[in-house]
Design a protein around this motif. Sequence first.
Motif, PDB file in Angstrom:
ATOM      1  N   SER A  97       0.862  -1.176   0.000  1.00  0.00           N
ATOM      2  CA  SER A  97       0.000   0.000   0.000  1.00  0.00           C
ATOM      3  C   SER A  97       0.897   1.224   0.000  1.00  0.00           C
ATOM      4  N   THR A  98       0.516   2.241  -0.741  1.00  0.00           N
ATOM      5  CA  THR A  98       1.314   3.463  -0.792  1.00  0.00           C
ATOM      6  C   THR A  98       0.734   4.584   0.063  1.00  0.00           C
ATOM      7  N   ALA A  99      -0.469   4.401   0.600  1.00  0.00           N
ATOM      8  CA  ALA A  99      -1.084   5.455   1.419  1.00  0.00           C
ATOM      9  C   ALA A  99      -2.063   4.833   2.406  1.00  0.00           C
ATOM     10  N   TYR A 100      -1.572   3.957   3.273  1.00  0.00           N
ATOM     11  CA  TYR A 100      -2.419   3.248   4.232  1.00  0.00           C
ATOM     12  C   TYR A 100      -2.687   4.128   5.453  1.00  0.00           C
ATOM     13  N   THR A 101      -3.950   4.248   5.828  1.00  0.00           N
ATOM     14  CA  THR A 101      -4.319   5.103   6.969  1.00  0.00           C
ATOM     15  C   THR A 101      -5.103   4.370   8.052  1.00  0.00           C
ATOM     16  N   ASN A 102      -5.480   3.120   7.830  1.00  0.00           N
ATOM     17  CA  ASN A 102      -6.316   2.391   8.780  1.00  0.00           C
ATOM     18  C   ASN A 102      -5.461   1.657   9.821  1.00  0.00           C
ATOM     19  N   TYR A 103      -4.693   2.419  10.590  1.00  0.00           N
ATOM     20  CA  TYR A 103      -3.856   1.838  11.627  1.00  0.00           C
ATOM     21  C   TYR A 103      -3.954   2.719  12.868  1.00  0.00           C
ATOM     22  N   THR A 104      -3.551   2.173  14.004  1.00  0.00           N
ATOM     23  CA  THR A 104      -3.658   2.886  15.269  1.00  0.00           C
ATOM     24  C   THR A 104      -2.276   3.073  15.891  1.00  0.00           C
ATOM     25  N   ALA A 105      -2.209   4.004  16.825  1.00  0.00           N
ATOM     26  CA  ALA A 105      -0.958   4.254  17.557  1.00  0.00           C
ATOM     27  C   ALA A 105      -0.850   3.198  18.660  1.00  0.00           C
ATOM     28  N   THR A 106      -0.298   2.072  18.291  1.00  0.00           N
ATOM     29  CA  THR A 106      -0.119   0.942  19.198  1.00  0.00           C
ATOM     30  C   THR A 106       0.955   0.026  18.595  1.00  0.00           C
ATOM     31  N   SER A 107       1.186  -1.115  19.196  1.00  0.00           N
ATOM     32  CA  SER A 107       2.145  -2.083  18.675  1.00  0.00           C
ATOM     33  C   SER A 107       1.453  -2.998  17.664  1.00  0.00           C
ATOM     34  N   HIS A 108       2.079  -3.162  16.507  1.00  0.00           N
ATOM     35  CA  HIS A 108       1.550  -4.022  15.445  1.00  0.00           C
ATOM     36  C   HIS A 108       2.558  -5.129  15.177  1.00  0.00           C
ATOM     37  N   GLY A 109       2.159  -6.383  15.404  1.00  0.00           N
ATOM     38  CA  GLY A 109       3.045  -7.515  15.202  1.00  0.00           C
ATOM     39  C   GLY A 109       3.140  -7.919  13.745  1.00  0.00           C
ATOM     40  N   SER A 110       4.287  -8.459  13.387  1.00  0.00           N
ATOM     41  CA  SER A 110       4.483  -8.973  12.037  1.00  0.00           C
ATOM     42  C   SER A 110       4.967 -10.411  12.117  1.00  0.00           C
ATOM     43  N   SER A 111       4.551 -11.197  11.148  1.00  0.00           N
ATOM     44  CA  SER A 111       4.956 -12.591  11.047  1.00  0.00           C
ATOM     45  C   SER A 111       5.481 -12.811   9.637  1.00  0.00           C
ATOM     46  N   LEU A 112       6.762 -13.148   9.517  1.00  0.00           N
ATOM     47  CA  LEU A 112       7.389 -13.286   8.210  1.00  0.00           C
ATOM     48  C   LEU A 112       7.597 -14.747   7.854  1.00  0.00           C
ATOM     49  N   GLY A 113       7.208 -15.103   6.629  1.00  0.00           N
ATOM     50  CA  GLY A 113       7.347 -16.479   6.161  1.00  0.00           C
ATOM     51  C   GLY A 113       8.681 -16.706   5.488  1.00  0.00           C
ATOM     52  N   GLY A 114       9.307 -17.810   5.805  1.00  0.00           N
ATOM     53  CA  GLY A 114      10.584 -18.173   5.197  1.00  0.00           C
ATOM     54  C   GLY A 114      10.400 -18.899   3.884  1.00  0.00           C
ATOM     55  N   GLY A 115      11.487 -19.084   3.177  1.00  0.00           N
ATOM     56  CA  GLY A 115      11.458 -19.825   1.925  1.00  0.00           C
ATOM     57  C   GLY A 115      11.233 -21.310   2.155  1.00  0.00           C
ATOM     58  N   GLY A 116      10.611 -21.966   1.175  1.00  0.00           N
ATOM     59  CA  GLY A 116      10.351 -23.400   1.279  1.00  0.00           C
ATOM     60  C   GLY A 116      11.618 -24.209   1.065  1.00  0.00           C
ATOM     61  N   ASP A 117      11.724 -25.326   1.747  1.00  0.00           N
ATOM     62  CA  ASP A 117      12.869 -26.215   1.578  1.00  0.00           C
ATOM     63  C   ASP A 117      12.820 -26.890   0.211  1.00  0.00           C
ATOM     64  N   GLY A 118      13.988 -27.129  -0.355  1.00  0.00           N
ATOM     65  CA  GLY A 118      14.076 -27.835  -1.626  1.00  0.00           C
ATOM     66  C   GLY A 118      13.832 -29.326  -1.442  1.00  0.00           C
ATOM     67  N   GLY A 119      13.359 -29.969  -2.505  1.00  0.00           N
ATOM     68  CA  GLY A 119      13.117 -31.409  -2.456  1.00  0.00           C
ATOM     69  C   GLY A 119      14.396 -32.206  -2.604  1.00  0.00           C
ATOM     70  N   VAL A 120      14.438 -33.373  -2.005  1.00  0.00           N
ATOM     71  CA  VAL A 120      15.596 -34.263  -2.079  1.00  0.00           C
ATOM     72  C   VAL A 120      15.574 -34.986  -3.419  1.00  0.00           C
ATOM     73  N   GLY A 121      16.738 -35.092  -4.060  1.00  0.00           N
ATOM     74  CA  GLY A 121      16.841 -35.795  -5.332  1.00  0.00           C
ATOM     75  C   GLY A 121      16.728 -37.300  -5.155  1.00  0.00           C
ATOM     76  N   ALA A 122      16.354 -37.974  -6.251  1.00  0.00           N
ATOM     77  CA  ALA A 122      16.231 -39.432  -6.232  1.00  0.00           C
ATOM     78  C   ALA A 122      17.602 -40.079  -6.348  1.00  0.00           C
ATOM     79  N   PRO A 123      17.786 -41.235  -5.740  1.00  0.00           N
ATOM     80  CA  PRO A 123      19.048 -41.962  -5.925  1.00  0.00           C
ATOM     81  C   PRO A 123      19.228 -42.343  -7.398  1.00  0.00           C
ATOM     82  N   GLN A 124      20.487 -42.528  -7.800  1.00  0.00           N
ATOM     83  CA  GLN A 124      20.772 -42.871  -9.189  1.00  0.00           C
ATOM     84  C   GLN A 124      20.010 -44.120  -9.595  1.00  0.00           C
ATOM     85  N   GLY A 125      19.443 -44.055 -10.804  1.00  0.00           N
ATOM     86  CA  GLY A 125      18.704 -45.192 -11.344  1.00  0.00           C
ATOM     87  C   GLY A 125      17.225 -45.171 -11.025  1.00  0.00           C
ATOM     88  N   GLN A 126      16.803 -44.343 -10.132  1.00  0.00           N
ATOM     89  CA  GLN A 126      15.373 -44.256  -9.837  1.00  0.00           C
ATOM     90  C   GLN A 126      14.741 -43.179 -10.710  1.00  0.00           C
TER      91      GLN A 126
END
Length: 166
Positions: A97-126
């Motif tokens: 948002s470039t002009a957000y006004t719907n907030y209050t003078a208080t503490s606002h918590g944030s929760s940040l999501g991390g990147g997903g783990d990569g998948g494990v490769g298959a053993p040779q021949g599978q």
Amino acid sequence: MPFLQTLGGGSVSGFRVTNNEYQAEVEATGGIEYVWFDTDGYKHKTHMFMDNGNWVCTKNDGPIAFALVAGGGGGAGGHDSDWFGGGGGGAGGVVYSTAYTNYTATSHGSSLGGGGDGGVGAPQGQGPGGANNGNTGGNTNFFGFQANGGGGGGRSGTNNDAKDGG
């Protein structure tokens, strides 16, 4: 890397003149704080969060700008002796948002999501059934808004088994 960034107390509308002195319309603390001036001499303050935290607002007389970025999805594992690579994960979602006004003078918590783990490769021949998909990235939340994590990558040689993101 997921992050939350707020811009407040410093855009052109972020300060007003009273008795020939500039007074901030928004005052807040939290995250990594950067203070900078634009080419017109206006003062800006940025709060950047690289982890969960609180943006503590003590004065809210003007709009703020913010951007939320969620974690990207992990890539899938490859398979077989020629190592076909798995698909890459999707980008994390963005909410802003470039002009957000719907907030209050208080503490606002944030929760940040991390990147997903990569998948494990298959053993040779599978085949592609032995490899794992990438995992979906985590969601980022602030002010009741949510940026959704990117989808995990699909295995090569399978029928579109990528994971859905937000």
